[in-house]
Design an enzyme around this catalytic site. Structure first.
Site, mmCIF file in Angstrom:
data_model
loop_
_atom_site.group_PDB
_atom_site.id
_atom_site.type_symbol
_atom_site.label_atom_id
_atom_site.label_comp_id
_atom_site.label_asym_id
_atom_site.label_seq_id
_atom_site.Cartn_x
_atom_site.Cartn_y
_atom_site.Cartn_z
ATOM 1 N N ARG A 73 -95.282 -10.617 -22.550
ATOM 2 C CA ARG A 73 -94.423 -10.484 -23.716
ATOM 3 C C ARG A 73 -95.230 -9.912 -24.877
ATOM 4 N NH1 ARG A 73 -93.659 -14.831 -25.681
ATOM 5 N NH2 ARG A 73 -94.512 -16.271 -24.160
ATOM 6 N N TYR A 201 -91.506 -5.612 -18.448
ATOM 7 C CA TYR A 201 -91.983 -6.971 -18.184
ATOM 8 C C TYR A 201 -90.860 -8.001 -18.376
ATOM 9 C CZ TYR A 201 -94.177 -11.459 -18.553
ATOM 10 O OH TYR A 201 -94.468 -12.784 -18.373
ATOM 11 N N LYS A 210 -85.374 -14.747 -22.091
ATOM 12 C CA LYS A 210 -85.861 -15.138 -23.418
ATOM 13 C C LYS A 210 -84.953 -14.609 -24.540
ATOM 14 C CE LYS A 210 -89.495 -17.015 -21.596
ATOM 15 N NZ LYS A 210 -89.600 -18.496 -21.562
ATOM 16 N N HIS A 230 -86.783 -24.201 -24.864
ATOM 17 C CA HIS A 230 -87.765 -23.709 -23.899
ATOM 18 C C HIS A 230 -88.267 -24.905 -23.077
ATOM 19 C CE1 HIS A 230 -91.776 -21.280 -23.304
ATOM 20 N NE2 HIS A 230 -90.940 -21.091 -22.312
ATOM 21 N N SER A 252 -95.478 -21.222 -22.946
ATOM 22 C CA SER A 252 -95.612 -20.401 -21.750
ATOM 23 C C SER A 252 -96.980 -20.609 -21.112
ATOM 24 C CB SER A 252 -95.441 -18.932 -22.117
ATOM 25 O OG SER A 252 -94.214 -18.774 -22.792
ATOM 26 N N CYS A 254 -98.115 -23.301 -19.682
ATOM 27 C CA CYS A 254 -98.682 -24.623 -19.979
ATOM 28 C C CYS A 254 -98.115 -25.721 -19.088
ATOM 29 C CB CYS A 254 -98.494 -24.967 -21.449
ATOM 30 S SG CYS A 254 -99.478 -23.924 -22.538
ATOM 31 N N ASP A 281 -87.648 -23.521 -17.045
ATOM 32 C CA ASP A 281 -88.043 -22.759 -18.248
ATOM 33 C C ASP A 281 -87.090 -22.926 -19.431
ATOM 34 O OD1 ASP A 281 -89.972 -20.933 -19.406
ATOM 35 O OD2 ASP A 281 -88.449 -19.366 -19.318
ATOM 36 N N ARG A 371 -96.743 -12.704 -11.797
ATOM 37 C CA ARG A 371 -95.567 -13.577 -11.697
ATOM 38 C C ARG A 371 -94.873 -13.438 -10.350
ATOM 39 N NH1 ARG A 371 -94.021 -16.932 -16.335
ATOM 40 N NH2 ARG A 371 -95.597 -16.404 -17.870
HETATM 41 P P1 GDP Z 1 -95.238 -22.561 -17.323
HETATM 42 O O1 GDP Z 1 -95.493 -21.146 -17.649
HETATM 43 O O2 GDP Z 1 -95.091 -23.431 -18.535
HETATM 44 O O3 GDP Z 1 -94.123 -22.727 -16.367
HETATM 45 O O4 GDP Z 1 -96.574 -23.106 -16.635
HETATM 46 P P2 GDP Z 1 -96.950 -23.218 -15.069
HETATM 47 O O5 GDP Z 1 -96.390 -24.469 -14.485
HETATM 48 O O6 GDP Z 1 -96.648 -21.949 -14.373
HETATM 49 O O7 GDP Z 1 -98.517 -23.410 -15.194
HETATM 50 C C1 GDP Z 1 -99.330 -22.474 -15.890
HETATM 51 C C2 GDP Z 1 -100.768 -22.664 -15.501
HETATM 52 O O8 GDP Z 1 -101.196 -23.988 -15.840
HETATM 53 C C3 GDP Z 1 -100.985 -22.511 -14.003
HETATM 54 O O9 GDP Z 1 -102.180 -21.818 -13.770
HETATM 55 C C4 GDP Z 1 -101.077 -23.936 -13.508
HETATM 56 O O10 GDP Z 1 -101.871 -24.043 -12.370
HETATM 57 C C5 GDP Z 1 -101.675 -24.677 -14.701
HETATM 58 N N1 GDP Z 1 -101.206 -26.083 -14.758
HETATM 59 C C6 GDP Z 1 -99.937 -26.529 -14.622
HETATM 60 N N2 GDP Z 1 -99.877 -27.875 -14.683
HETATM 61 C C7 GDP Z 1 -101.145 -28.309 -14.875
HETATM 62 C C8 GDP Z 1 -101.749 -29.617 -15.010
HETATM 63 O O11 GDP Z 1 -101.096 -30.652 -14.965
HETATM 64 N N3 GDP Z 1 -103.102 -29.634 -15.225
HETATM 65 C C9 GDP Z 1 -103.849 -28.494 -15.285
HETATM 66 N N4 GDP Z 1 -105.155 -28.609 -15.480
HETATM 67 N N5 GDP Z 1 -103.321 -27.252 -15.131
HETATM 68 C C10 GDP Z 1 -101.996 -27.162 -14.939
HETATM 69 P P1 PGA Z 2 -93.130 -19.389 -18.714
HETATM 70 O O1 PGA Z 2 -92.031 -18.223 -18.810
HETATM 71 O O2 PGA Z 2 -92.777 -20.280 -19.861
HETATM 72 O O3 PGA Z 2 -92.833 -19.989 -17.370
HETATM 73 O O4 PGA Z 2 -94.508 -18.861 -18.836
HETATM 74 C C1 PGA Z 2 -92.237 -16.970 -19.258
HETATM 75 C C2 PGA Z 2 -92.596 -16.882 -20.724
HETATM 76 O O5 PGA Z 2 -92.419 -17.877 -21.460
HETATM 77 O O6 PGA Z 2 -93.025 -15.801 -21.114
HETATM 78 MN MN MN Z 3 -91.075 -19.578 -20.751
HETATM 79 MN MN MN Z 4 -92.845 -21.229 -15.702
#
Ligand code: GDP
Ligand code: PGA
Ligand code: MN
Ligand code: MN
Length: 586
Positions: A73, A201, A210, A230, A252, A254, A281, A371
């Protein structure tokens, strides 16, 4: 030109208008069917937009390599164009609507010459839910169409609903020349309109996600008395078969996707605990007749971060990716299977740009924001409740960020107003999901900094307004999976073990656990959190379960300064709450 047009004159008119401006060779109205999808994929394989992955290990799955400058983004190129600048707020980049439209007109002029213009009707949310909202995206990217088909309820049924309702969000998208200097993501919330140019993207180009489901929807939600957030939504079932639903906002990259499809530690599974997935999400919530907040996931698929996804960290995501998936900017092995850092010990052959991978280069093989796009129904933990038109009642709202220091594993808000302050004060280290520096701590209220379609001061006020007679609001918590120790390692194992924190929250919701009252909120008594099988160092126990009064006093001062950036528009109730907490910290 395809003969099919809509029953809805206003839709036909808009399509004609856009075609006159952008000059496509053809117009294709998407029906969302299999034949259409197969034809699109065939076309993309032919022109190299998609590459076939190993069809034995990954049937019907494809790789897309984006332009190397188009991988995330672009917050600095994303604008909220309201008539009054203050309505967009200091949290958004703003442009005067007339100027923005003029500028976008220049970019869109003739941009679809030689291309097909796809008309993509979509519904965000279950097709028959009163909480759902529809839109139409016009795009010249077949990759966008294929992704929208996975991420939304796209095609005929959506078009029927749009014709019945008469209104829809208008989204105009072109990849343009994929030139970062000719790229803008413009929102006109007052006209329910989006214009996106120059990027393919996901977050910039899949306009249902989004742009519509967060920026436009948050604006709509404010006027209509609901929330567009979100947040992931998960179901949690205890051994007695009782079910609760939890919504959680993390910025994002996290941890939303991981938490949404968590597999509990072995002991929990043995005892009969179960996690089900509603969304990973985005969450739309509205008070129901019983005063509780009811939530739907407006999306139908996952657009997940690939790196870090493994059999150990997120087996449900991996299982979802066995077939029918689109991978973007991942690496591939020598037998053409998708690969990313953290997946397994195999060595990738080709990096995300398509070059032979050189481990000595020090660069990752997959892009850090690579992704996958896949239908939510392919996830083993997917819950059919995701299709319930009424939505699911939310028992707890969780806020969280990536905080290497200061912030303990979990704490609970004293009440709704304190919960809104905790959300408003959220901070997190930046990630690869947006272009720019990674690892820089910034305020990201409710994980909505990049996504709130209006002034944060008004947004917090809107949140506060849900606390009224007859309301039966969820408890509010804050978590931090990312606290680091002196050595720089994460102190909490995270992933499946986050179940332990969810269980404590449920005990609190059900009134079955006490807590330690502190100025920052209710901290768990360590003996109330099931740590069986988790080895925590003394440093971890202290930093995860205690709070640093002096550090928090500084944090509260910084939160106060942040709220002040919004001037008199910031609700007094929130400033009062911040002052109360700051005073209690001394
Ligand atoms: P989203 O973008 O908020 O959906 O986040 P994701 O679930 O895809 O996770 C983003 C990154 O954080 C990935 O590389 C995960 O492996 C890592 N991650 C997710 N949950 C945890 C956790 O509980 N602990 C740690 N250390 N890393 C995490
Ligand atoms: P994410 O979604 O929150 O799973 O990373 C895409 C974004 O927020 O850009
Ligand atoms: Mn997101
Ligand atoms: Mn995600």
């Amino acid at each position: 030109m395809t003969a099919t047009t809509s029953q809805l004159a206003s839709l036909n008119q808009w399509i004609e208008e856009v075609a006159r401006l952008t000059r496509p060779d053809r117009i294709h109205w998407c029906d969302g069917g299999d034949a259409e999808n197969q034809a699109l994929i065939a076309r993309m394989l032919e022109d190299g937009t998609l590459l076939r992955l190993n069809q034995e290990t990954h049937p019907n799955s494809y790789l897309h390599r984006s332009h190397p400058d188009d991988v995330a983004r672009v917050e600095h190129l994303t604008f909220v164009c309201t008539a009054k600048r203050d309505d967009a707020g200091p949290n958004n980049h703003w442009m005067e609507p007339a100027i923005a439209r003029e500028q976008m007109r220049g970019l869109f002029e003739g941009c679809m010459r030689g291309r097909t213009m796809y008309v993509v009707p979509y519904c965000m949310g279950p097709i028959d839910s009163p909480l759902s909202r529809c839109g139409v995206e016009i795009t010249d990217s077949p990759y966008v169409v294929a992704n929208m088909r996975i991420m939304t309820r796209m095609g005929e049924a959506a078009l029927k609903r749009i014709e019945r309702e008469g209104g829809f969000v208008k989204g105009l998208h072109s990849i343009g020349e994929l030139n970062p200097d000719r790229r803008f993501i413009m929102h006109f919330p007052e006209e329910l309109e989006i214009q996106s140019f120059g990027s393919g993207y996901g977050g910039n180009a899949l306009l249902g996600k989004k742009c519509h489901a967060l920026r436009i929807a948050s604006h709509q939600a404010r006027g209509e008395g609901w929330l567009a957030e979100h947040m992931l939504i998960l179901g949690i079932e205890n051994p007695r078969g009782e079910k609760h639903y939890i919504a959680a906002a993390f910025p994002s990259a996290c941890g939303k996707t991981n938490l949404a499809m968590l597999i509990p530690p072995r002991g929990y599974v043995r005892d009969g605990w179960k996690i089900t997935t509603i969304g990973d999400d985005i969450c739309w919530m509205r008070p129901g007749p019983d005063g509780r907040l009811y939530a739907i996931n407006p999306e139908a698929g996952f657009f997940g971060v690939a790196p870090g996804t493994s059999e150990k960290s997120n087996p449900n995501a991996l299982a979802s990716l066995q077939k029918n998936a689109i991978f973007t900017n991942v690496a591939v092995t020598d037998d053409n299977q998708p690969w990313w850092e953290g997946l397994d010990k195999r060595a990738p052959a080709t990096d995300w740009k398509g070059n032979a991978f050189d481990p000595a280069s020090g660069n990752p093989a997959a892009h850090p924001n690579s992704r996958f796009t896949v239908s939510a129904r392919q996830c083993p933990s997917w819950s059919p409740m995701a299709e319930d038109p009424r939505g699911v009642p939310i028992s707890a709202i969780v806020f969280g960020g990536r905080r290497a220091s200061l912030v303990p594993l979990v704490f609970e808000a004293r009440d709704w107003t304190h919960g809104v302050l905790i959300g408003a004060a959220m901070g997190s280290e930046t990630t690869a999901a947006a272009t720019g520096a990674v690892g820089v701590m910034r305020r990201d209220p409710m994980a909505m900094k990049p996504f709130c379609g209006y002034n944060f001061a008004d947004y917090f006020n809107h949140w506060l307004s849900f606390d009224k007679a007859g309301a039966n609001l969820p408890k509010v918590f804050h978590v931090n999976w990312f606290r680091k120790g002196e050595s720089g390692d994460f102190l909490w194992p995270g992933f499946g073990d986050n179940m332990r924190v969810l269980e404590w929250m449920l005990k609190r919701v059900e009134g079955k656990a006490g807590s330690i009252e502190t100025p920052i909120g209710h901290l768990p008594k360590i003996e109330d959190v099931n740590l069986d099988g988790v080895e925590l160092t003394p440093e971890a126990r202290e930093k995860l379960f205690d709070y640093d009064r002096e550090g928090w006093a500084h944090e509260l001062a910084s939160i106060g300064e942040y709220l002040d950036e919004y001037g008199a528009r910031m609700p007094e109730a929130l400033r009062d709450e911040q002052r109360r907490t700051a005073t209690a910290l001394g």
